[in-house]
Design a protein around this motif. Structure first.
Motif, PDB file in Angstrom:
ATOM      1  N   ALA A  65       0.908  -1.150   0.001  1.00 39.49           N
ATOM      2  CA  ALA A  65      -0.153  -0.150  -0.063  1.00 39.49           C
ATOM      3  C   ALA A  65       1.011   1.340   0.050  1.00 39.49           C
ATOM      4  CB  ALA A  65      -0.925   0.016   1.178  1.00 39.49           C
ATOM      5  N   GLY A  66       0.219   2.393  -0.657  1.00 41.44           N
ATOM      6  CA  GLY A  66       1.176   3.600  -0.579  1.00 41.44           C
ATOM      7  C   GLY A  66       0.556   4.488  -1.626  1.00 41.44           C
ATOM      8  N   TRP A  67       1.541   5.499  -1.815  1.00 45.41           N
ATOM      9  CA  TRP A  67       0.883   6.499  -2.925  1.00 45.41           C
ATOM     10  C   TRP A  67       1.946   6.890  -3.766  1.00 45.41           C
ATOM     11  CZ3 TRP A  67      -0.101   6.604   2.381  1.00 45.41           C
ATOM     12  CH2 TRP A  67      -1.417   6.939   2.904  1.00 45.41           C
ATOM     13  N   ARG A  68       1.289   7.297  -5.100  1.00 46.49           N
ATOM     14  CA  ARG A  68       2.356   7.460  -6.197  1.00 46.49           C
ATOM     15  C   ARG A  68       1.745   8.805  -6.877  1.00 46.49           C
ATOM     16  NH1 ARG A  68       3.314   1.925  -7.012  1.00 46.49           N
ATOM     17  NH2 ARG A  68       5.754   1.304  -7.362  1.00 46.49           N
ATOM     18  N   ALA A  69       2.687   9.538  -7.314  1.00 50.64           N
ATOM     19  CA  ALA A  69       2.337  10.784  -7.847  1.00 50.64           C
ATOM     20  C   ALA A  69       2.580  10.695  -9.431  1.00 50.64           C
ATOM     21  CB  ALA A  69       3.094  12.093  -7.594  1.00 50.64           C
ATOM     22  N   PHE A  70       1.447  11.134 -10.121  1.00 53.46           N
ATOM     23  CA  PHE A  70       1.517  11.124 -11.587  1.00 53.46           C
ATOM     24  C   PHE A  70       1.779  12.481 -12.255  1.00 53.46           C
ATOM     25  CE2 PHE A  70      -0.002   7.122 -10.571  1.00 53.46           C
ATOM     26  CZ  PHE A  70       0.478   5.914 -11.476  1.00 53.46           C
ATOM     27  N   HIS A  71       2.836  12.927 -13.004  1.00 53.11           N
ATOM     28  CA  HIS A  71       2.815  14.259 -13.375  1.00 53.11           C
ATOM     29  C   HIS A  71       3.082  14.432 -14.910  1.00 53.11           C
ATOM     30  CE1 HIS A  71       5.184  18.008 -14.301  1.00 53.11           C
ATOM     31  NE2 HIS A  71       4.506  18.383 -13.523  1.00 53.11           N
ATOM     32  N   VAL A  72       2.291  15.490 -15.329  1.00 50.09           N
ATOM     33  CA  VAL A  72       2.613  15.935 -16.735  1.00 50.09           C
ATOM     34  C   VAL A  72       2.305  17.521 -16.726  1.00 50.09           C
ATOM     35  CG1 VAL A  72       0.100  16.010 -17.589  1.00 50.09           C
ATOM     36  CG2 VAL A  72       1.816  15.606 -19.104  1.00 50.09           C
ATOM     37  N   ALA A  73       3.387  18.004 -17.512  1.00 45.58           N
ATOM     38  CA  ALA A  73       3.095  19.570 -17.982  1.00 45.58           C
ATOM     39  C   ALA A  73       2.602  19.650 -19.166  1.00 45.58           C
ATOM     40  CB  ALA A  73       4.821  20.084 -17.820  1.00 45.58           C
ATOM     41  N   PHE A  74       2.079  20.523 -19.461  1.00 44.85           N
ATOM     42  CA  PHE A  74       1.279  20.590 -20.767  1.00 44.85           C
ATOM     43  C   PHE A  74       0.724  22.377 -21.106  1.00 44.85           C
ATOM     44  CE2 PHE A  74      -2.227  19.983 -18.055  1.00 44.85           C
ATOM     45  CZ  PHE A  74      -3.415  20.695 -18.518  1.00 44.85           C
ATOM     46  N   THR A  75       0.439  22.598 -22.110  1.00 46.15           N
ATOM     47  CA  THR A  75      -0.056  23.741 -22.704  1.00 46.15           C
ATOM     48  C   THR A  75      -1.467  23.464 -23.260  1.00 46.15           C
ATOM     49  OG1 THR A  75       2.316  24.842 -23.101  1.00 46.15           O
ATOM     50  CG2 THR A  75       0.302  25.844 -24.028  1.00 46.15           C
ATOM     51  N   PRO A  76      -2.334  24.005 -22.513  1.00 47.18           N
ATOM     52  CA  PRO A  76      -3.734  23.751 -22.950  1.00 47.18           C
ATOM     53  C   PRO A  76      -3.829  24.152 -24.468  1.00 47.18           C
ATOM     54  CG  PRO A  76      -3.952  24.803 -21.006  1.00 47.18           C
ATOM     55  CD  PRO A  76      -2.250  24.925 -21.447  1.00 47.18           C
ATOM     56  N   TRP A  77      -4.792  23.623 -25.368  1.00 47.26           N
ATOM     57  CA  TRP A  77      -5.241  23.904 -26.663  1.00 47.26           C
ATOM     58  C   TRP A  77      -5.752  25.508 -26.644  1.00 47.26           C
ATOM     59  CZ3 TRP A  77      -7.104  19.363 -30.164  1.00 47.26           C
ATOM     60  CH2 TRP A  77      -5.897  18.584 -30.137  1.00 47.26           C
ATOM     61  N   ARG A  78      -5.996  26.096 -27.665  1.00 46.53           N
ATOM     62  CA  ARG A  78      -6.403  27.508 -27.813  1.00 46.53           C
ATOM     63  C   ARG A  78      -7.765  27.496 -27.131  1.00 46.53           C
ATOM     64  NH1 ARG A  78      -2.735  27.035 -31.976  1.00 46.53           N
ATOM     65  NH2 ARG A  78      -4.276  25.897 -33.467  1.00 46.53           N
ATOM     66  N   ARG A  79      -8.545  26.750 -27.401  1.00 46.11           N
ATOM     67  CA  ARG A  79      -9.937  27.059 -26.945  1.00 46.11           C
ATOM     68  C   ARG A  79      -9.827  26.884 -25.330  1.00 46.11           C
ATOM     69  NH1 ARG A  79     -14.333  23.668 -30.002  1.00 46.11           N
ATOM     70  NH2 ARG A  79     -15.660  24.917 -28.486  1.00 46.11           N
ATOM     71  N   VAL A  80      -9.246  26.025 -24.775  1.00 45.41           N
ATOM     72  CA  VAL A  80      -9.145  25.868 -23.621  1.00 45.41           C
ATOM     73  C   VAL A  80      -8.533  26.831 -22.785  1.00 45.41           C
ATOM     74  CG1 VAL A  80      -8.394  24.399 -21.806  1.00 45.41           C
ATOM     75  CG2 VAL A  80      -9.409  23.210 -23.777  1.00 45.41           C
TER      76      VAL A  80
END
Length: 968
Positions: A879-894
């Motif tokens: 048992a335990g925790w993990r972090a999932f990470h992503v850096a992104f630039t939203p598309w223009r409409r978002v």
């Protein structure tokens, strides 16, 4: 397989030029007669036939492509870590990246030629027809079901103009250096399945040129997804060219190349069955081979078909060879059309086909058409070939490149003798691979009788040129030991070192006055005209006007290196040792506007114009080449207001014995021994009425050509090539547009603008055959030119009738309603809407304590956080925790309005952090979806998902993660 007689009746021999109506045979063996003076055939019944399937493992990828005209620069990495990541597999940047914003790119269908939609510009290249080309990008998402996993997967682009780079899932997988050879990519190791989407990116560089003619731009031929069993028949992996023994019996030697993408060697069992044209099985064989893992093997066998029917231009009898590969209950299948015919080039007698002397009555063709450029629908390919067949043409030189597969498939069925041609004369590995591809793909085609390795190469008369050719010749011979090899020479014939010493068949491009000399010096060397004539004509014009770039179509002007249609063929017809000729060209084409330049944007060389409308050359060649029916041609038209009393030159030509020219019932001239090669010219004083050419055999009238003086145009007329369109969404056909007078007669001098409206389909192209026209070939408007225009329509899949209406100022409008014939649409790979998918994540090590802040890898740390993809769960553990990470630039409409991060499935309890703030929680450990809001704003975002796993349970991003705008 489509019956050959049905195909021939459907246009190849069913088309009589409108001006030549055999007496008593207006609707006889050779099909419908003319329509009230319109120089085009009456509509043929039903929709265009479709070629039978030959590879049952392929599916079209014709829809759902996003296109951007112009280049998209690859971003410069911001720092060392970005540079490090940018060169790793799957990490393509810019428009090749998964998360690139293509949401505002228009969606296009293939085939697609973006250059034909461009306005002509004097700043663009003259040879390309003054149409800007440049660089473009295509992107498409692709979903593969889990059933595809373990199979061999390929992506086929039949043609990309001109240079191309292909990425699959961020990995650079293919480079193409020719717009005329297929791009074949084994995507098996790169593919993703189930929820995980695949993305294809293609950068097309059409700023480079391979030719000096219009080449188009983009994915201008079909694209396919290939899905085969692990042990499968290789692409172009069947070779089966029949061989005749000295006793006249035939065998079919078969070699099948097998591939294996599996993890272990496997035995591939091949069964081959041969069927005649009536569908009766005439031979069968079987063999097998052990295929090593990630390797290939060859299976060979020979079939003995017994007595056979031979293939020829007049009777193109095809047999169907069915090849089945069975392995572990899975089947891979190919159908190959083959034929039995013998081809030999004799130095004294020319071409010997099936033991008979046969003259090549040929044309050279490029691969573009008005309105659609190089992106020609399959049904229009057939129509163009039928137009050639209608004038007695029996041979085609594919200049100067390998044609599409569909062109050769129809040539097999229509009975054309084909010289197919390599594009680049260069034995270096990249270009040798193009030559090998062409031969492997096309060596089973009955229509292909000779390979051409080059066209007009300056090194043809040098030692280096001979050495280059020797290597390319050897490559062709290794792959196809039966067919002759030629090259189109335009000089160097008598140099001490020249390539004719290597060639099986010496091709003469022009130099017709050298035939006799070369033959005398080399009586053991077969020769042919590989290119001749280069005569100029403007369709519908009968007086030259150099200031307006207009050239008479009375066969009076030719390039300095060429000759008239009459003189050129006479030189060939009178010499038995010359195998035949190939006229430059069968159709006009965009670009190469010789002898002029701007504002002329297309060629004058064609026997027919860009639309396939006939020039006088069509009549000349029909008289020279047709032996199937009496024929007569008459020029010019007879509508010359204001020219009363003036003397006009009248030209008539026939394949019959005798010829009369009449005006208003009075015989003006009679020729008792008509010259079918040169024809006859007469001076006739113009008087309105009826001009007529009458052909005789044995004193009996066998054919007439008639022109009547037309009045002012009062209405438009629409004449389709066929009476119906198939309801498959692919069938397209040309519609002839003309103006008629009060008596319904074609008005050959009408030049009015015409507007079109359509329902139940789309207009895919427009044209009128005017080499000087700058009107758009897309849209809904086109002017008549010398009485004619063409609109090309394509039906949709609704099944409703197609309705098109034409209207012009001052004329009565007209409309056409076309029925839709039921036909199942070919399978297409499903379209996946453009979407921002977050597929590449970093995953931390297991943590015993829950983190109190959003975690992310430290810049440059590529060793303590795993690289993972959404859809890959962690193995069960503590048992335990993990972090999932992503850096992104939203598309223009978002970025403009805000949006939502949609997690299709998270396994474990989770918190979602955006830019350091918790925005969503999931309290259940079971796999379930979750949505997290993301606010508007510019710049990049940091997204961290902290997931708690129970002991012994998997956890992680179980399914796809995407970012959607608030409103779709």
């Amino acid at each position: 397989m489509i019956a050959r007689r049905a195909v021939l009746k459907a246009g190849a021999l069913a088309v009589l030029p409108a001006v030549a109506t055999p007496v008593g045979a207006a609707n006889g063996k050779y099909g419908p007669g003319r329509i009230d003076g319109l120089p085009m055939p009456a509509p043929l019944a039903g929709p265009s036939p479709r070629l039978p399937e030959t590879d049952f493992s392929r599916t079209l990828i014709g829809r759902g492509w996003r296109f951007h005209e112009g280049d998209v620069a690859f971003p410069e990495p911001e720092d060392h870590n970005a540079t490090y990541l940018s060169v790793k597999a799957g990490n393509a940047t810019g428009a090749a990246a998964f998360d690139f914003d293509d949401s505002d790119w228009p969606e296009v269908s293939l085939p697609h030629d973006w250059a034909i939609a461009q306005d002509v510009s004097e700043r663009a290249n003259v040879s390309e027809g003054y149409r800007p080309r440049g660089i473009g990008w295509y992107r498409r998402l692709l979903r593969l079901s889990p059933d595809h996993q373990g199979r061999r997967l390929e992506l086929h682009f039949d043609g990309i103009a001109s240079h191309a780079t292909v990425w699959i899932n961020g990995s650079e997988v293919a480079h193409s250096f020719s717009g005329y050879s297929s791009v074949i990519v084994d995507i098996t190791p790169f593919a993703r399945y189930g929820d995980a989407l695949n993305w294809i990116a293609v950068r097309v560089d059409a700023s480079v040129r391979e030719g000096w003619w219009y080449e188009g731009a983009g994915l201008y031929r079909h694209a396919w997804l290939i899905s085969r069993p692990p042990v499968s028949i290789a692409t172009d992996g069947v070779h089966c060219d029949p061989v005749e023994a000295q006793d006249g019996s035939w065998t079919v030697p078969i070699t099948v190349t097998l591939d294996n993408v599996g993890a272990a060697a496997s035995n591939g069992a091949i069964t081959a069955r041969l069927f005649d044209q009536q569908g009766r099985q005439v031979a069968q064989g079987s063999a097998s081979a052990l295929v090593p893992a990630l390797d290939h093997a060859h299976v060979q066998m020979t079939l003995n078909p017994g007595p056979v029917e031979r293939w020829s231009p007049d009777e193109p009898v095809l047999y169907r060879l069915e090849i089945d590969l069975s392995d572990s209950g899975q089947v891979d299948r190919r159908h190959v059309a083959i034929a039995f015919r013998t081809v030999r080039f004799d130095p004294a007698r020319g071409l010997i086909l099936n033991g008979e002397e046969t003259k090549l009555r040929g044309v050279c063709i490029h691969q573009d058409h008005t309105g659609v450029g190089t992106a020609i629908p399959d049904s229009l390919v057939l129509w163009r070939l039928q137009r050639l067949k209608a004038m007695g043409c029996n041979a085609i030189r594919m200049t100067h490149n390998a044609p599409s597969q569909e062109v050769l498939d129809w040539c097999d069925r229509l009975g054309f003798l084909v010289m197919t041609e390599n594009r680049i004369f260069n034995p270096a590995p990249d270009y040798m691979a193009q030559l090998e591809w062409m031969v492997r793909r096309d060596r089973n085609h009955p229509c292909v009788i000779v390979w051409s390795i080059f066209n007009e190469e300056p090194m043809q008369g040098t030692y280096a040129g001979v050495e280059m050719l020797r290597r390319m010749y050897a490559t062709v011979r290794r792959l196809d030991p039966q067919r002759a090899v030629t090259g189109a020479m335009n000089g160097g014939f008598y140099n001490p070192d020249n390539v004719s010493s290597v060639l099986d068949l010496v091709g003469f491009n022009y130099y017709q006055n050298e035939y006799d000399k070369f033959h005398a010096l080399h009586p053991d060397k077969p020769i042919t005209s590989s290119e001749d004539t280069s005569a100029y004509e403007t369709r519908g014009a009968f007086h030259s006007d150099p200031a307006r770039h207009v050239i008479t179509s009375l066969d009076k002007e030719a390039a300095s290196w060429g000759a008239s249609h009459r003189e050129s063929w006479k030189m060939i017809a009178e010499r038995p040792y010359v195998a035949g000729g190939f006229v430059w060209t069968g159709f006009d084409y965009h670009g190469e506007p010789t002898p002029y330049a701007w504002p002329t944007v297309s060629s004058f060389f064609g026997i027919m114009d860009l639309c396939g409308f006939p020039k006088t050359a069509f009549g000349i060649r029909s008289a020279q080449w047709r032996d199937d029916a009496p024929f007569v041609w008459l020029a010019p038209h007879w509508t010359w207001p204001g020219s009363e009393g003036q003397t006009l030159e009248v030209f008539a030509i026939t394949n019959a014995e005798a010829l009369e020219v009449r005006l208003n019932g009075q015989v003006l001239h009679r020729i008792d021994k008509a010259d079918r090669n040169m024809g006859h010219s007469f001076d006739v004083g113009y008087a309105p009425g009826r001009l007529e050419a009458v052909a005789y055999v044995g004193g009996r009238v066998v054919a007439r050509a008639i022109h009547e003086t037309a009045g002012l145009p009062v209405a438009l007329r629409l004449t389709p090539a066929r009476t119906a369109l198939a309801g498959d969404g692919e069938d397209a056909q040309p519609i002839t547009v003309d103006a008629v007078d009060a008596q319904g007669r074609h008005v050959p001098i009408a030049n009015v603008p015409v507007d079109f409206t359509i329902a139940g389909g789309t207009i895919v192209g427009l044209g009128n055959g005017n080499p000087n026209s700058h009107e758009s070939e897309k849209g809904s408007r086109r002017s008549l030119f010398n009485g004619l225009a063409q609109v090309i329509v394509q039906g949709d899949q609704s099944g409703r009738r197609l309705f098109i209406r034409a209207h012009a100022p001052g004329l009565r409008s007209t409309s056409l309603s076309m029925g839709r014939a039921a036909r199942t649409a070919r399978a297409q790979v499903a379209v996946v809407p453009s979407q921002m998918v977050l597929g590449q994540w970093r995953r931390s090590a297991l943590m015993i304590a829950k983190p109190s802040v959003a975690l992310a890898p430290v810049d440059g740390d590529n060793n303590s956080w795993d690289f993972v993809q959404a859809g890959a769960l962690t193995e069960p553990g503590p048992a335990g925790w993990r972090a999932f990470h992503v850096a992104f630039t939203p598309w223009r409409r978002v970025a403009a309005q805000g949006g939502t991060v949609q997690f299709a499935g998270i396994a474990g309890r989770a918190e979602v952090w955006v830019d350091g703030v918790i925005v969503a929680r999931k309290d259940s450990a079971a796999i379930a979806p979750l949505s997290a809001p993301i606010g508007p704003g510019p710049g990049g975002r940091d997204l961290t998902v902290v997931i708690e796993a129970d002991a012994g349970e998997p956890a992680g991003l179980a399914r796809q993660v995407s970012v959607t705008p608030l409103t779709q």
